[in-house]
Design an enzyme around this catalytic site. Structure first.
Site, mmCIF file in Angstrom:
data_model
loop_
_atom_site.group_PDB
_atom_site.id
_atom_site.type_symbol
_atom_site.label_atom_id
_atom_site.label_comp_id
_atom_site.label_asym_id
_atom_site.label_seq_id
_atom_site.Cartn_x
_atom_site.Cartn_y
_atom_site.Cartn_z
ATOM 1 N N ASP A 1 -1.986 5.553 -5.313
ATOM 2 C CA ASP A 1 -2.316 4.647 -4.216
ATOM 3 C C ASP A 1 -2.510 3.218 -4.729
ATOM 4 O O ASP A 1 -3.570 2.883 -5.269
ATOM 5 C CB ASP A 1 -3.586 5.154 -3.532
ATOM 6 N N ASP B 1 0.825 -1.212 0.000
ATOM 7 C CA ASP B 1 0.000 0.000 0.000
ATOM 8 C C ASP B 1 0.857 1.260 0.000
ATOM 9 O O ASP B 1 1.501 1.579 0.994
ATOM 10 C CB ASP B 1 -0.901 -0.015 1.243
#
Ligand SMILES: *[C@@H]1O[C@H](CO)[C@@H](O)[C@H](O)[C@H]1NC(C)=O
Ligand SMILES: *[C@@H]1O[C@H](CO)[C@@H](O)[C@H](O)[C@H]1NC(C)=O
Ligand SMILES: *[C@@H]1O[C@H](CO)[C@@H](O)[C@H](O)[C@H]1NC(C)=O
Ligand SMILES: *[C@@H]1O[C@H](CO)[C@@H](O)[C@H](O)[C@H]1NC(C)=O
Ligand SMILES: *[C@@H]1O[C@H](CO)[C@@H](O)[C@H](O)[C@H]1NC(C)=O
Ligand SMILES: *[C@@H]1O[C@H](CO)[C@@H](O)[C@H](O)[C@H]1NC(C)=O
Length: 451
Positions: free
Chosen positions: A332, A98
């Protein structure tokens, strides 16, 4: 996964600890720069899974309506995660990779599972891939007493519990004494594969607090620390302080059928991932945030949280009627879809043939999966990066009339106000190699060859 809610609290507290604070201290990179990126020292393949989470099942039920002959298409990549094998204190876990958050965490064996409404549920409901981290079984684990971990992700998942240090290895890159969360409370919509997450964003976005009671976490008692990549740099484990990701799109067949797909891209440390690219490439500064206004700032002293870039424009049929620039957009890997300003999402989705419609039950724009997808270009640092039409259609099921229905890849991220954070997720990232240099505060994007 963006850790959106904490940002204002952290900014307002401004009790940051100088030794950890990552503020702008270099001048801006040129807006457009050619950088020769080295080959990676450590490379690991990604595996992706595509399973239907509980949250999505609600949407599917809505789509199906009352029809009894409707079939659900399982295993779409609507909420696909990219995971890689990580060793923590000698124990192996598949962790979500992430770039939209900074903490690494693995639940402790015996954790308590909750649903997103804070009701206790059985541990199976959290659907982790393993029973969790066994502190006693690690010879290298050291607790961090009197502090706690407390995180809430943008999608409502949350975790809390103790904190410790241990040796963490990814793809042959091993760091010692890495601070990480070992939550005992988890509200997690798992996929039976991942057992946590490795966060690759900036130290100021970490979620450890100087309190034994995690419900007392606040910006005022935050104890920012070095995430995995920053520790690797400080421990001088890398010749080049960069990491690079390529996220492959699965085939439609994989998206529809497979719980788990091996080799869906690469995560590389110390250099660039080994995939074919075009010569469309640009290096741009990462935007920090002003501590007083909470909006992107390039002033010296601005604070870094996310891989925030300045999107100069989104171009698609009809986009010339809009001002589509947006300087508060994060890259992201932990978010599947793109989230752009309301007017941009509305105009882009209207350009599908037939037009995508915003379905309140699904919570997004949907179209029949055989729709014609409009071109979508994202201009960053003076270069246009194109998003393949296949990334803009994510099957979610068949409707009551038996029509295979897709959610579109580019959705409404809210009004275009300065402090609203927008997201370029996997839908965009499938098309580029993204190389992150948080030390020099730069990101390099390189358009991939079509695949
Ligand atoms: C990750 O670990 C699992 C289980 O230990 C193994 O089956 C798989 O091959 C590993 N994947 C990679 C990419 O190393
Ligand atoms: C943790 O808190 C306890 C009680 O408040 C205290 O006795 C102890 O010294 C603290 N430990 C550390 C390492 O600060
Ligand atoms: C936590 O706060 C206490 C005071 O309440 C302070 O003595 C201690 O040094 C702080 N711990 C850390 C790690 O900053
Ligand atoms: C995390 O901290 C907030 C306060 O900042 C609190 O409201 C929340 O309950 C905490 N979450 C957990 C899981 O402890
Ligand atoms: C980003 O845009 C806002 C207006 O929305 C502006 O106030 C701010 O200065 C911009 N920041 C940068 C770094 O360009
Ligand atoms: C899409 O599929 C529907 C039937 O589900 C059909 O009526 C329509 O003509 C198809 N559209 C295109 C563009 O192929």
């Amino acid at each position: 996964m963006g850790v959106l809610p904490v940002l204002s609290a952290i900014l307002l507290a401004s009790t940051t600890h100088a030794e950890f604070t990552f503020v702008r201290r270099t001048s801006l990179a040129p807006r457009s720069q050619d950088v020769a990126l080295p080959a990676a020292e450590f490379t690991v393949p990604f595996t992706g899974k595509a399973s239907v989470r509980k949250s999505k099942k609600g949407a599917l039920a809505a789509l199906r309506g009352g029809a009894s002959n409707a079939v659900v298409v399982d295993g779409t990549d609507f909420d696909e995660e990219y995971i890689t094998n990580v060793t923590v204190g000698g124990q192996h876990f598949a962790l979500i990779v992430d770039t939209g958050s900074s903490d690494t965490w693995v639940p402790q064996i015996g954790f308590n599972c909750f649903d997103l409404d804070h009701n206790p549920v059985s541990p199976d409901t959290c659907a982790f891939g393993t029973p969790g981290f066994n502190i006693q079984a690690s010879k290298t684990f050291k607790p961090f007493p009197n502090v706690s971990f407390n995180i809430t992700y943008g999608d409502g998942e949350f975790l809390s519990g103790p904190v410790g240090f241990d040796t963490i290895s990814v793809g042959g890159l091993s760091v010692t004494g890495q601070e990480f969360g070992v939550p005992t409370l988890a509200a997690w919509e798992g996929d039976t594969v991942n057992t946590g997450l490795i966060g690759l964003a900036f130290p100021e976005l970490t979620s450890v607090y100087n309190t034994t009671d995690p419900t007392k976490a606040s910006g005022a008692n935050q104890l920012p620390y070095d995430p995995f990549f920053f520790t690797a740099v400080k421990e001088k484990k890398l010749k080049n302080s960069i990491f690079s990701v390529s996220l492959d799109r699965g085939t439609l067949e994989q998206q529809e059928n497979d719980i788990f797909d091996a080799n869906l891209g690469f995560l590389a440390f110390g250099g660039i991932v080994p995939v074919p690219v075009t010569d469309t490439s640009v290096t741009v500064p990462i935007e920090g945030y002003s501590a007083t206004t909470g909006i992107p700032s390039s002033a010296l002293g601005s604070t870094f949280f996310f891989y925030t870039v300045d999107v100069e424009s989104f171009t698609f049929p009809g986009s010339n009627k809009l001002s589509t620039a947006q300087n508060n957009t994060i890259l992201d890997t932990g978010t599947t879809l793109n989230f752009v300003p309301t007017d941009v999402a509305a105009a882009y989705n209207a350009a599908f043939k037939p037009p995508a419609v915003n379905d309140p039950d699904v919570g997004g724009f949907i179209v029949p999966c055989n729709a014609t997808v409009p071109e979508f270009l994202v201009r960053i640092g003076g270069k246009e990066f194109s998003v393949d039409g296949r990334d803009q259609l994510l099957p979610i099921g068949t409707d009551a009339n038996g029509v295979l229905t897709c959610i579109t890849g580019t959705q409404d991220g809210g009004p275009a106000v300065a402090d609203n954070i927008f997201i370029l997720g996997d839908v965009f990232l499938h098309n580029v190699v993204a190389t992150f240099n948080p030390i020099a505060e730069q990101v390099t994007l390189t358009q991939r060859q079509k695949y």
